[in-house]
Design an enzyme around this catalytic site. Structure first.
Site, PDB file in Angstrom:
ATOM      1  CE  LYS A  28      -2.841   0.667   3.449  1.00 42.20           C
ATOM      2  NZ  LYS A  28      -2.734   1.776   4.412  1.00 42.20           N
ATOM      3  CG  ASP A 326       0.567   0.139   9.473  1.00 42.52           C
ATOM      4  OD1 ASP A 326       0.197   0.931  10.236  1.00 42.52           O
ATOM      5  OD2 ASP A 326       0.945   0.191   8.154  1.00 42.52           O
ATOM      6  CE  LYS A 353      -0.024   4.524  12.871  1.00 41.28           C
ATOM      7  NZ  LYS A 353       0.927   4.960  11.903  1.00 41.28           N
ATOM      8  NE  ARG A 402      -2.499  -1.922   8.379  1.00 43.09           N
ATOM      9  CZ  ARG A 402      -2.188  -2.274   7.221  1.00 43.09           C
ATOM     10  NH1 ARG A 402      -2.346  -3.533   6.944  1.00 43.09           N
ATOM     11  NH2 ARG A 402      -1.722  -1.500   6.277  1.00 43.09           N
TER      12      ARG A 402
HETATM   13  C1  S3P Z   1       2.464   4.779   6.251  1.00 47.22           C
HETATM   14  C2  S3P Z   1       3.185   5.058   7.405  1.00 47.22           C
HETATM   15  C3  S3P Z   1       2.799   4.785   8.502  1.00 47.22           C
HETATM   16  C4  S3P Z   1       1.610   3.524   8.590  1.00 47.22           C
HETATM   17  C5  S3P Z   1       0.735   3.745   7.576  1.00 47.22           C
HETATM   18  C6  S3P Z   1       1.629   3.947   5.972  1.00 47.22           C
HETATM   19  C7  S3P Z   1       3.192   5.370   4.721  1.00 47.22           C
HETATM   20  O1  S3P Z   1       2.148   5.829   9.380  1.00 47.22           O
HETATM   21  O2  S3P Z   1       1.229   3.449   9.576  1.00 47.22           O
HETATM   22  O3  S3P Z   1      -0.131   2.670   7.440  1.00 47.22           O
HETATM   23  O4  S3P Z   1       2.883   4.946   3.795  1.00 47.22           O
HETATM   24  O5  S3P Z   1       3.947   6.391   4.950  1.00 47.22           O
HETATM   25  P1  S3P Z   1       2.654   7.135  10.106  1.00 47.22           P
HETATM   26  O6  S3P Z   1       3.801   7.719   9.220  1.00 47.22           O
HETATM   27  O7  S3P Z   1       1.646   7.751  10.534  1.00 47.22           O
HETATM   28  O8  S3P Z   1       3.555   6.131  11.136  1.00 47.22           O
END
Ligand code: S3P
Length: 449
Positions: A28, A326, A353, A402
């Site tokens: 993703k 995650d 989150k 999730r």
């Molecule tokens: C992500 C960063 C993470 C993660 C999210 C995807 C990204 O979030 O939890 O699912 O693609 O940069 P945070 O930057 O808030 O930690």
């Protein structure tokens, strides 16, 4: 897309051995970045293995709204004709990022140094999440943001006409904040410097280098120092998206827990900034073999062979949290089925989150008969050993994919079925989850009305 579909209640029941090949979807994080950088390059980028979850589809629609030509050629196969750094045009309508914090925060960064106004919104989950963590550093470039109280969506961002380069130390471990600043730095003259005290996922840095931006990374006493030279001409790329280790976590953990299981999960990213769950599972005694290690799309990948294992509780150190941020919900499920206590430290970012994931997991696990202790920054799960979790509850998902997939994983090994009030959000990151899991032998289905 923040239209609220009817909730989709789902139930998982104790299942026989899981067997077979689990082809999980594309990563993703990398999928969002491929579309955004493709839109900021001059010419045609081709992306294969793109995750076609709703979060990424919303980013594709947003890139079209900013003027890029984004076309789906076939399953996972996409073409993006970019408009160049600084070439975005002002969107004619509100940008709806649905459930995706990554989508909205990265896109805010990408437009913040181009003189235009964009208005962002999202679903009920995204409208609760803090945007100040990105709009504050974006204001240093000269951008302005006008949102609801607490820096919440809907929010208008006015991009800077004469952006200044920025030197910014990220105050929380967040790849989204880091990436928003780097994307804004693309259209600022001179050098933008981002410092992170704790390393977070580095897909943005890797992909910037692939698209030809001048970017350097240095580990110093101050932290990881990332230096970007602004106003590059990004060269269009072919991006092969590896499979998502965060999605792979669900079949992997299910196979570890269900007796007699053996599955193969091919082509999963083994990027060290995403590897914390796998390190932890090995410490717990998991039988996971990383076969055929290789490089794909600039990322290390391997085929994961996973066999049922009896697991013991462990302590995860705060320094590991960013590399498995995650995966804590599904680790909490694994911990509930392990022998002994699992202590997860340094996890307060879970509270902001898609839901407050500490609270969502604690309440759901308690409803399933598991003892939990928690504080602001720690989650402690008292394991009940194989076959020990009573289950028999319906867990609230709070619009969080999730959380839904974690409790459905628990249902495969609990003594009584486990239900979730809404499996709809699973489609944001893992549209084929139900089919993939049932194909392996899991009993997961929509709850009959
Ligand atoms: C992500 C960063 C993470 C993660 C999210 C995807 C990204 O979030 O939890 O699912 O693609 O940069 P945070 O930057 O808030 O930690």
């Amino acid at each position: 897309m923040s239209a609220h579909a009817e909730p989709v209640p789902m139930t998982a029941r104790a299942s026989g051995p899981l067997r077979g090949r689990a082809e999980v979807p594309g990563d993703k994080s990398i999928s969002h970045r491929a579309l955004i950088l493709g839109a900021m390059a001059v010419g045609e980028t081709r992306v294969t293995g793109l995750l076609e979850g709703q979060d990424v589809l919303d980013t594709a629609a947003a890139m079209r709204a900013f003027g890029a030509d984004v076309e789906r050629l076939g399953p996972g196969d996409w073409r993006v004709a970019g408009v160049g750094v600084g070439g975005f045009s002002e969107p004619a309508d509100v940008i709806d990022c649905g459930n995706s914090g990554t989508g909205v925060r990265l896109i805010m960064g990408a437009m913040a140094t181009t003189p235009m106004t964009a208005v962002f919104t999202g679903d009920a989950s995204l409208r609760k999440r803090p945007m100040g963590r990105v709009t504050q550093p974006l204001s240093l470039f000269g951008a302005r943001a006008f949102g609801r109280a607490g820096g919440r969506l809907p929010m208008a961002v006015v991009g800077a006409a004469d952006p200044l380069p920025v030197r910014y130390t990220v105050p929380v471990p967040s790849a989204q904040v880091k990436s928003a600043v780097l994307l804004a730095g693309l259209n600022a003259p001179g050098e933008t410097v981002v410092i992170e005290k704790e390393a977070t996922r580095d897909h943005t840095e890797r992909m910037f280098a692939g698209f030809g931006a001048g970017i350097g990374v240095e580990d110093t006493a101050e932290g990881r120092v990332i230096t970007l030279t602004g106003r590059p001409e990004l060269r269009p790329q072919r991006v092969a998206v590896p499979r998502d280790p965060s999605s792979a976590a669900f079949p992997v953990c299910a196979a570890l827990l269900v007796p007699g299981s053996e599955i193969l999960v091919p082509g999963v990213s083994r990027n060290p900034t995403r590897d914390g769950l796998y390190v932890t599972l090995l410490e717990m005694g998991a039988d996971i073999a990383f076969e055929n290690p290789r490089e794909e799309g600039g990322e290390p990948v391997a085929d994961l062979r996973v066999r049922h294992s009896v697991l013991k509780g462990v302590e995860t150190p705060p320094g590991r949290a960013a590399s498995m941020i995650d995966e804590f919900p599904v680790l909490a499920v694994v911990a509930a089925c392990a022998e002994g206590v699992t202590v997860m430290r340094g996890v307060k970012e879970l509270r902001v989150k898609e839901s407050d994931r500490i609270d969502a997991m604690a309440r759901g696990l308690e409803a399933c008969g598991v003892r939990i202790d928690e504080d602001e920054d720690t989650l402690i799960v008292h394991g009940m050993g194989p076959g020990g979790v009573p289950g028999g509850a319906t867990c609230a998902v709070h619009l969080d994919h999730r959380i839904a997939m974690s409790f459905l994983t628990l249902g495969l090994v609990a003594r009584a079925p486990v239900s979730v009030d809404d499996g709809g959000p699973i489609a944001t990151s893992f549209p084929g989850f139900e089919a993939l899991m049932t194909g392996l032998g899991a009993d997961i289905a929509r709850t009959p009305a």
